[in-house]
Design a protein around this motif. Structure first.
Motif, PDB file in Angstrom:
ATOM      1  N   GLY A  93     -25.410  40.128  74.419  1.00 47.79           N
ATOM      2  CA  GLY A  93     -25.689  38.816  74.988  1.00 47.79           C
ATOM      3  C   GLY A  93     -26.410  37.865  74.055  1.00 47.79           C
ATOM      4  N   VAL A  94     -26.678  38.294  72.833  1.00 49.93           N
ATOM      5  CA  VAL A  94     -27.385  37.451  71.860  1.00 49.93           C
ATOM      6  C   VAL A  94     -26.414  37.014  70.773  1.00 49.93           C
ATOM      7  N   THR A  95     -26.429  35.741  70.443  1.00 46.87           N
ATOM      8  CA  THR A  95     -25.627  35.256  69.322  1.00 46.87           C
ATOM      9  C   THR A  95     -26.547  34.743  68.228  1.00 46.87           C
ATOM     10  N   LEU A  96     -26.039  34.694  67.006  1.00 46.91           N
ATOM     11  CA  LEU A  96     -26.785  34.228  65.846  1.00 46.91           C
ATOM     12  C   LEU A  96     -26.109  32.981  65.280  1.00 46.91           C
ATOM     13  N   MET A  97     -26.899  31.985  64.928  1.00 47.61           N
ATOM     14  CA  MET A  97     -26.370  30.715  64.436  1.00 47.61           C
ATOM     15  C   MET A  97     -26.346  30.701  62.909  1.00 47.61           C
ATOM     16  N   PRO A  98     -25.167  30.671  62.289  1.00 46.92           N
ATOM     17  CA  PRO A  98     -25.106  30.657  60.825  1.00 46.92           C
ATOM     18  C   PRO A  98     -25.405  29.267  60.252  1.00 46.92           C
ATOM     19  N   ARG A  99     -25.934  29.250  59.034  1.00 50.11           N
ATOM     20  CA  ARG A  99     -26.131  28.025  58.266  1.00 50.11           C
ATOM     21  C   ARG A  99     -25.435  28.208  56.927  1.00 50.11           C
ATOM     22  N   TYR A 100     -24.529  27.284  56.614  1.00 47.80           N
ATOM     23  CA  TYR A 100     -23.724  27.412  55.397  1.00 47.80           C
ATOM     24  C   TYR A 100     -24.197  26.453  54.305  1.00 47.80           C
ATOM     25  N   LEU A 101     -23.515  26.517  53.160  1.00 46.42           N
ATOM     26  CA  LEU A 101     -23.879  25.755  51.968  1.00 46.42           C
ATOM     27  C   LEU A 101     -25.279  26.131  51.483  1.00 46.42           C
ATOM     28  N   VAL A 102     -25.572  27.422  51.617  1.00 50.95           N
ATOM     29  CA  VAL A 102     -26.844  27.981  51.172  1.00 50.95           C
ATOM     30  C   VAL A 102     -26.556  29.011  50.083  1.00 50.95           C
ATOM     31  N   ASP A 103     -27.370  29.038  49.044  1.00 50.33           N
ATOM     32  CA  ASP A 103     -27.198  30.025  47.975  1.00 50.33           C
ATOM     33  C   ASP A 103     -27.657  31.399  48.470  1.00 50.33           C
ATOM     34  N   VAL A 104     -26.714  32.315  48.658  1.00 49.91           N
ATOM     35  CA  VAL A 104     -27.036  33.651  49.144  1.00 49.91           C
ATOM     36  C   VAL A 104     -26.730  34.716  48.086  1.00 49.91           C
ATOM     37  N   SER A 105     -26.738  34.295  46.832  1.00 54.33           N
ATOM     38  CA  SER A 105     -26.333  35.222  45.761  1.00 54.33           C
ATOM     39  C   SER A 105     -27.411  36.242  45.422  1.00 54.33           C
ATOM     40  N   SER A 106     -28.655  36.005  45.823  1.00 58.35           N
ATOM     41  CA  SER A 106     -29.723  36.934  45.434  1.00 58.35           C
ATOM     42  C   SER A 106     -30.575  37.349  46.629  1.00 58.35           C
ATOM     43  N   LEU A 107     -29.939  37.588  47.774  1.00 55.29           N
ATOM     44  CA  LEU A 107     -30.664  38.016  48.965  1.00 55.29           C
ATOM     45  C   LEU A 107     -31.141  39.463  48.831  1.00 55.29           C
ATOM     46  N   THR A 108     -32.234  39.780  49.443  1.00 59.14           N
ATOM     47  CA  THR A 108     -32.729  41.152  49.473  1.00 59.14           C
ATOM     48  C   THR A 108     -32.882  41.628  50.910  1.00 59.14           C
ATOM     49  N   LEU A 109     -32.658  42.897  51.119  1.00 53.71           N
ATOM     50  CA  LEU A 109     -32.847  43.489  52.440  1.00 53.71           C
ATOM     51  C   LEU A 109     -34.222  44.122  52.598  1.00 53.71           C
ATOM     52  N   SER A 110     -34.979  44.205  51.534  1.00 49.80           N
ATOM     53  CA  SER A 110     -36.248  44.928  51.580  1.00 49.80           C
ATOM     54  C   SER A 110     -37.214  44.264  52.551  1.00 49.80           C
ATOM     55  N   ARG A 111     -38.056  45.106  53.144  1.00 50.57           N
ATOM     56  CA  ARG A 111     -39.021  44.626  54.140  1.00 50.57           C
ATOM     57  C   ARG A 111     -40.301  45.443  53.994  1.00 50.57           C
ATOM     58  N   SER A 112     -41.439  44.763  53.964  1.00 47.15           N
ATOM     59  CA  SER A 112     -42.719  45.442  53.818  1.00 47.15           C
ATOM     60  C   SER A 112     -43.387  45.634  55.173  1.00 47.15           C
ATOM     61  N   LEU A 113     -43.979  46.813  55.342  1.00 45.55           N
ATOM     62  CA  LEU A 113     -44.848  47.104  56.474  1.00 45.55           C
ATOM     63  C   LEU A 113     -46.173  47.559  55.890  1.00 45.55           C
ATOM     64  N   TRP A 114     -47.231  46.804  56.156  1.00 49.47           N
ATOM     65  CA  TRP A 114     -48.528  47.091  55.593  1.00 49.47           C
ATOM     66  C   TRP A 114     -48.424  47.163  54.067  1.00 49.47           C
ATOM     67  N   THR A 115     -48.703  48.282  53.453  1.00 47.32           N
ATOM     68  CA  THR A 115     -48.720  48.340  51.986  1.00 47.32           C
ATOM     69  C   THR A 115     -47.443  48.921  51.399  1.00 47.32           C
ATOM     70  N   GLN A 116     -46.481  49.269  52.239  1.00 46.59           N
ATOM     71  CA  GLN A 116     -45.268  49.929  51.746  1.00 46.59           C
ATOM     72  C   GLN A 116     -44.056  49.033  51.945  1.00 46.59           C
ATOM     73  N   THR A 117     -43.179  49.030  50.949  1.00 46.90           N
ATOM     74  CA  THR A 117     -41.946  48.254  51.022  1.00 46.90           C
ATOM     75  C   THR A 117     -40.775  49.197  51.197  1.00 46.90           C
ATOM     76  N   TYR A 118     -39.947  48.916  52.188  1.00 44.80           N
ATOM     77  CA  TYR A 118     -38.777  49.732  52.482  1.00 44.80           C
ATOM     78  C   TYR A 118     -37.517  48.991  52.058  1.00 44.80           C
ATOM     79  N   ALA A 119     -36.460  49.750  51.810  1.00 47.13           N
ATOM     80  CA  ALA A 119     -35.231  49.174  51.266  1.00 47.13           C
ATOM     81  C   ALA A 119     -34.534  48.248  52.252  1.00 47.13           C
ATOM     82  N   MET A 120     -34.735  48.463  53.535  1.00 46.59           N
ATOM     83  CA  MET A 120     -34.181  47.594  54.575  1.00 46.59           C
ATOM     84  C   MET A 120     -35.025  47.756  55.831  1.00 46.59           C
TER      85      MET A 120
END
Length: 382
Positions: free
Chosen positions: A48-75
């Motif tokens: 039931g949830v949709t996501l709104m895309p935004r185009y004409l944005v440079d997405v060539s160097s996006l990262t999936l990594s995410r930090s929780l407290w002092t540790q960074t995870y790959a996604m």
């Protein structure tokens, strides 16, 4: 027959796992409680949830990594705790742990796991968290907490949404409830799954390894299971939670929260994170979806409190939706169990790779993490 390489989404991994597993184990993994309406609700919330895309944005160097407290995870996706994983495949908990270490994501060992805390922490020293079921005997609870700290675990997840047993009717029909006594039809079905049966005939029943020290030297798998089921579940109170917070020096995570007031109180007790969850639809069939509870809980605890969520996650887009609605990190349980049943550690790696690929494509299509917006999901609670 489809191979792991032919599994391009989580549903295809599930089909492969179902062919391998006997019905009583498949039903344990896949089933919910009562009419399993909560299982459906968890998926409907994402649909039931949709996501709104935004185009004409440079997405060539996006990262999936995410930090929780002092540790960074790959996604921003981890492996949720799943009890009795060893019934899907011998050594499953350690396979899950090693795959998490390989991908750089958190693995949460279940308090009903079939590997010990120490073995899991050794298999994935950077990624292992421990999920605790509070025991009726305080000495056992305190020793489990002590052992987790001694093993180097830095994140303790305390599950609070199992005050009593739940009515899992699939398990009842199959005789897969304490004391386990499979029905004749379940035994006949297991005979039709020779690959699974051969492994168990050779290696025997898996045990609640973290609980083995409390059952006495030389205790059998059955004796350890009997001890576990005599101690769990235990009806906790806020006083019990506060005592655990005092015992634990690391990150303290309260799992199984759906009400905003409970989330606020957990933070007051000292929780470093609130894990929004309905136990995968396995405890209260009329509970709202975890996803629908996120906005109110985020408002209640503010932006500084870490919010985790699980329940119904099957696609990379589900992860993006949960983050857009207020979560900081997302966990999946059943998809990882499909993977380990279908192909052991390689199967878990395949599940994680599927999520990683779908996340990469989804974030790029949206124009980056900051562009993700959503339509509100209706609150399905009363």
């Amino acid at each position: 027959m489809t191979s792991l390489q032919g599994c391009h989404n989580i549903d295809s991994l599930a089909r492969l796992a179902q062919r391998y597993l006997p019905r009583l184990v498949w039903d344990y993994i896949e089933g919910g409680v009562d009419d399993e309406a909560c299982l459906v609700r968890n998926r409907q919330a994402f649909d039931g949830v949709t996501l709104m895309p935004r185009y004409l944005v440079d997405v060539s160097s996006l990262t999936l990594s995410r930090s929780l407290w002092t540790q960074t995870y790959a996604m921003p996706l981890g492996i949720a705790p799943t009890g009795l994983a060893g019934f899907a495949r011998h050594g499953a908990d350690l396979m899950l742990a090693r795959a998490a270490q390989q991908f750089g994501v958190p693995f949460v060992l279940s308090g009903a796991g079939t590997a010990s805390i120490e073995a899991a922490a050794q298999a994935a020293p950077d990624q292992t968290w421990f999920q605790l079921y509070v025991s009726r005997e305080q000495r056992i609870t305190e020793d489990l907490v002590r052992r987790a700290a001694a093993a180097g675990v830095q994140h303790l997840v305390v599950t609070v949404d199992v005050p009593v047993h739940s009515n899992r009717e699939r398990d009842v029909r199959n005789g897969f409830v304490p004391p386990v006594k499979p029905t004749l039809s379940a035994i006949a079905d297991a005979l039709c799954h020779p690959a699974w049966l051969a492994r168990f005939a050779k290696q025997g029943l898996p045990r609640f390894e973290s609980w083995a020290p409390y059952a006495g030297e030389g205790a059998s798998a059955r004796q350890i299971a009997d001890l576990f089921t005599s101690q769990i579940p235990f009806t906790q109170t806020w006083r019990d939670l506060a005592r655990l917070r005092e015992l634990w020096a690391g990150k303290f995570i309260v799992k199984g929260i759906l009400h905003a007031d409970d989330a606020r109180r957990a933070v007051e007790v000292g929780a470093d994170a609130v894990w929004v969850s309905n136990h995968g639809g396995r405890v209260l069939d009329s509970a709202p979806s975890a996803l629908s509870c996120l906005p109110a809980i985020r408002q209640a605890v503010g932006p500084q409190t870490v919010l985790l969520v699980d329940g119904g996650v099957r696609r990379g887009s589900d992860v993006i939706k949960a983050l857009a609605m207020g979560a900081d990190f997302v966990f999946a349980g059943r998809p990882m169990m499909y993977g380990v049943a279908a192909g052991g550690q390689a199967g878990v790696a395949q599940a994680l790779a599927i999520f990683q690929r779908e996340l990469s494509l989804g974030v790029a299509q949206l124009g980056g993490w900051g562009s993700a917006t959503h339509t509100p999901v209706q609150d399905q609670g009363l």
